[in-house]
Design a protein around this motif. Structure first.
Motif, mmCIF file in Angstrom:
data_model
loop_
_atom_site.group_PDB
_atom_site.id
_atom_site.type_symbol
_atom_site.label_atom_id
_atom_site.label_comp_id
_atom_site.label_asym_id
_atom_site.label_seq_id
_atom_site.Cartn_x
_atom_site.Cartn_y
_atom_site.Cartn_z
ATOM 1 N N PHE A 100 1.015 -1.082 -0.025
ATOM 2 C CA PHE A 100 -0.069 0.121 0.106
ATOM 3 C C PHE A 100 0.955 1.144 0.172
ATOM 4 O O PHE A 100 1.684 1.333 0.617
ATOM 5 C CB PHE A 100 -0.918 0.124 1.180
ATOM 6 C CG PHE A 100 -2.285 -0.890 1.203
ATOM 7 C CD1 PHE A 100 -2.270 -2.054 0.398
ATOM 8 C CD2 PHE A 100 -3.090 -0.646 2.004
ATOM 9 C CE1 PHE A 100 -3.199 -2.808 0.263
ATOM 10 C CE2 PHE A 100 -4.451 -1.626 1.882
ATOM 11 C CZ PHE A 100 -4.178 -2.859 0.979
ATOM 12 N N VAL A 101 0.605 2.072 -1.012
ATOM 13 C CA VAL A 101 1.414 3.337 -1.005
ATOM 14 C C VAL A 101 0.752 4.498 -0.279
ATOM 15 O O VAL A 101 -0.500 4.636 -0.821
ATOM 16 C CB VAL A 101 1.862 3.414 -2.612
ATOM 17 C CG1 VAL A 101 2.663 4.897 -2.776
ATOM 18 C CG2 VAL A 101 2.704 2.478 -3.254
ATOM 19 N N THR A 102 1.424 5.175 0.304
ATOM 20 C CA THR A 102 0.882 6.745 0.776
ATOM 21 C C THR A 102 1.130 7.887 0.116
ATOM 22 O O THR A 102 2.525 7.686 0.259
ATOM 23 C CB THR A 102 0.857 6.631 2.278
ATOM 24 O OG1 THR A 102 0.606 5.452 2.829
ATOM 25 C CG2 THR A 102 0.096 7.873 2.795
ATOM 26 N N GLU A 156 2.426 10.883 -8.391
ATOM 27 C CA GLU A 156 3.538 10.447 -8.267
ATOM 28 C C GLU A 156 3.236 9.067 -7.553
ATOM 29 O O GLU A 156 3.978 8.140 -7.645
ATOM 30 C CB GLU A 156 4.514 11.291 -7.494
ATOM 31 C CG GLU A 156 5.901 10.796 -7.307
ATOM 32 C CD GLU A 156 6.032 9.990 -5.966
ATOM 33 O OE1 GLU A 156 6.893 8.965 -5.917
ATOM 34 O OE2 GLU A 156 5.344 9.838 -4.918
ATOM 35 N N ALA A 157 2.456 9.041 -6.526
ATOM 36 C CA ALA A 157 1.941 7.773 -5.661
ATOM 37 C C ALA A 157 1.591 6.723 -6.749
ATOM 38 O O ALA A 157 1.839 5.536 -6.474
ATOM 39 C CB ALA A 157 1.022 8.128 -4.793
ATOM 40 N N LEU A 158 0.729 7.114 -7.511
ATOM 41 C CA LEU A 158 0.064 6.093 -8.640
ATOM 42 C C LEU A 158 1.077 5.449 -9.637
ATOM 43 O O LEU A 158 1.329 4.305 -9.795
ATOM 44 C CB LEU A 158 -0.861 6.985 -9.660
ATOM 45 C CG LEU A 158 -2.337 7.197 -8.779
ATOM 46 C CD1 LEU A 158 -3.087 8.015 -9.911
ATOM 47 C CD2 LEU A 158 -3.091 5.798 -8.620
ATOM 48 N N GLU A 159 2.172 6.499 -9.974
ATOM 49 C CA GLU A 159 3.339 5.825 -10.836
ATOM 50 C C GLU A 159 4.049 4.902 -9.942
ATOM 51 O O GLU A 159 4.131 3.703 -10.455
ATOM 52 C CB GLU A 159 4.210 6.925 -11.267
ATOM 53 C CG GLU A 159 3.813 7.624 -12.396
ATOM 54 C CD GLU A 159 4.764 9.060 -12.749
ATOM 55 O OE1 GLU A 159 5.692 8.784 -12.383
ATOM 56 O OE2 GLU A 159 4.190 9.915 -13.182
ATOM 57 N N ARG A 160 4.406 5.043 -8.893
ATOM 58 C CA ARG A 160 5.158 4.343 -7.864
ATOM 59 C C ARG A 160 4.283 2.857 -7.680
ATOM 60 O O ARG A 160 4.728 1.912 -7.703
ATOM 61 C CB ARG A 160 5.310 4.889 -6.362
ATOM 62 C CG ARG A 160 6.301 4.631 -5.673
ATOM 63 C CD ARG A 160 7.084 5.511 -4.742
ATOM 64 N NE ARG A 160 5.958 6.552 -4.238
ATOM 65 C CZ ARG A 160 5.624 6.540 -2.889
ATOM 66 N NH1 ARG A 160 6.272 5.417 -2.074
ATOM 67 N NH2 ARG A 160 4.871 7.404 -2.407
ATOM 68 N N ALA A 161 2.919 3.026 -7.376
ATOM 69 C CA ALA A 161 2.292 1.782 -7.437
ATOM 70 C C ALA A 161 2.195 1.024 -8.409
ATOM 71 O O ALA A 161 2.208 -0.169 -8.336
ATOM 72 C CB ALA A 161 0.684 2.294 -6.820
ATOM 73 N N ASP A 162 2.126 1.465 -9.537
ATOM 74 C CA ASP A 162 2.139 0.836 -10.835
ATOM 75 C C ASP A 162 3.429 0.282 -10.999
ATOM 76 O O ASP A 162 3.480 -1.086 -11.453
ATOM 77 C CB ASP A 162 1.925 1.876 -11.816
ATOM 78 C CG ASP A 162 1.198 1.369 -13.158
ATOM 79 O OD1 ASP A 162 0.568 0.334 -13.217
ATOM 80 O OD2 ASP A 162 1.720 1.550 -14.270
#
Ligand SMILES: C/C(=C\C(=O)SCCNC(=O)CCNC(=O)[C@H](O)C(C)(C)COP(=O)(O)OP(=O)(O)OC[C@H]1O[C@@H](n2cnc3c(N)ncnc32)[C@H](O)[C@@H]1OP(=O)(O)O)C(=O)O
Length: 370
Positions: free
Chosen positions: A196-198, A209-215
């Protein structure tokens, strides 16, 4: 002479008296019926601030002139949650005062916003669907399309489609298929991502940026908010009455003691606005765009605490240009180049970690670079 206030006499009088009924049952609604709601409401600064204060929606743009102006408003506007709750509250006398529960809502939009204090609201609803409940013989399920308009100009300020469980005059036989399907559903256990990324902050870039990291990590951008709000007499009874919401669920303990909830419950719009308030306190909101697929999963009552959990679904950085070169907004394009558009799923949950509300929200979020 008969003393009507003698307790025995009065008990007999009550047994023999008819009740002048309020509200409508399932059988009273026909698809296509249009109902003009008689109650109206002037959206006041007091009502707006009372709603926002109690639901922890403390965004300064709705409280302070300088913050409002910095966000492109003429003055602190009416908050979209209060506008939504007031648009719905006015309809309750005609649509759902008889009882039954607010199950869900979708396509909540604000075509005429910003709205300012002093605007008079006129509301109408159309019956769009009527269905038999397969699990509850005493109830049917009714959906309405509701439009809250500026009474002076006729401009639509808020519209949505809402669904309630509504009591029937006569219970019907049900096939139980809904309940049976729920019981049969095979449970392979939860299918959650490992990570889970916050988001680091509350600006548009933080969500993108969080969505990119999660991808990259095959993860989800999902986190909880720290604040909680315990429900009290103000949130359960006072706030709905302030929107002219006459649902007995919120203020008649006597009747509700013999109902599925067994007690008065929080107005769905209070639960939802409180959870959204928690979420907004961790972001730089620019504008609210709309809400979809809202569901109320279980009751919230006095003493329950409302918390919030957020999943970030999409972030879109585009601003639409009209043929004249000026900015226009649509669902995925922001109204200003100071913001980008983010789609969230918000889940409100209680002190026992049970989801009580869920829905998706599209909002414009301020850019750090804006
Ligand atoms: C405004 C206003 C009133 C309020 O604000 S009341 C407060 C907000 N609402 C609630 O607290 C209700 C929370 N929900 C529940 O506690 C349960 O859903 C409830 C009402 C006890 C019913 O639980 P069940 O386990 O019996 O059943 P389901 O949840 O599966 O639902 C019953 C049937 O309704 C259908 N349904 C549910 N959600 C929706 C939806 N969003 N759209 C359309 N239909 C929906 C569901 O499929 C079930 O159908 P069946 O044919 O299987 O019976 C005011 O008064 O206006």
């Amino acid at each position: 002479m008969t003393d009507w206030t003698d307790p025995d006499t009065f008990a007999r009088a009550l047994e023999r008296a008819d009740t002048k009924e309020k509200g409508n049952c399932f059988e009273d609604f026909e698809e296509g019926d249009v109902i003009e709601h008689d109650p109206g409401l002037t959206l006041t600064q007091f009502g707006n601030e009372q709603w926002m204060g109690q639901t922890l929606n403390h965004d300064p743009a709705y409280w302070r002139s300088d913050a409002a102006e910095a966000r492109g408003f003429e003055e602190p506007p009416i908050h979209p949650d209060y506008l939504t709750a007031a648009t719905l509250g006015i309809t309750v006398e005609d649509l759902s005062e008889k009882g039954g529960y607010f199950l869900g809502r979708t396509d909540v939009r604000f075509p005429g916003t910003p709205v300012y204090a002093g605007t008079e609201l006129h509301v109408e609803s159309e019956v769009v669907n009527r269905a038999t409940s397969s699990s509850r013989p005493e109830y049917g399920i009714v959906s309405w399309r509701t439009r809250g308009k500026d009474a002076e100009t006729g401009e639509v300020l808020c519209s949505y489609e809402r669904t309630n469980m509504i009591p029937r005059r006569e219970p019907v036989a049900t096939d139980g298929s809904g309940a049976a399907a729920a019981e049969e559903s095979d449970d392979d256990g939860p299918d959650l991502p490992e990570t889970f990324v916050t988001p680091e902050g509350g600006y548009f870039e933080d969500f993108a940026e969080a969505l990119e990291r999660a991808d990259e990590e095959n993860a989800a951008v999902a986190y909880r908010h720290e604040r909680g709000r315990t429900q009290d007499d103000v949130t359960v009874a006072s706030l709905p009455l302030a929107t002219l919401n006459t649902a007995k669920q919120h203020h008649n303990v006597d009747v509700m003691s013999d109902s599925p909830s067994g007690d008065i419950v929080t107005y769905g719009d209070v639960t939802r606005s409180t959870a959204l308030g928690h979420a907004r306190s961790d972001e730089e909101t620019w504008r609210e765009v709309g809400f979809d697929d809202e569901s109320f999963h279980t009751f919230v009552a006095v003493g329950d605490t409302v918390y919030a959990f957020t999943r970030v679904l999409e972030a879109e950085d585009s601003v639409e240009e009209s043929s004249t070169g000026s900015r226009t907004s649509s669902e995925n394009t922001a109204s200003s180049d100071e913001a980008g558009t983010v789609r969230f799923e918000h889940i409100a949950f209680n002190q026992d970690d049970e989801p009580v509300y869920s829905g998706t929200r599209t909002a414009e979020i301020r850019k750090r670079s804006g």
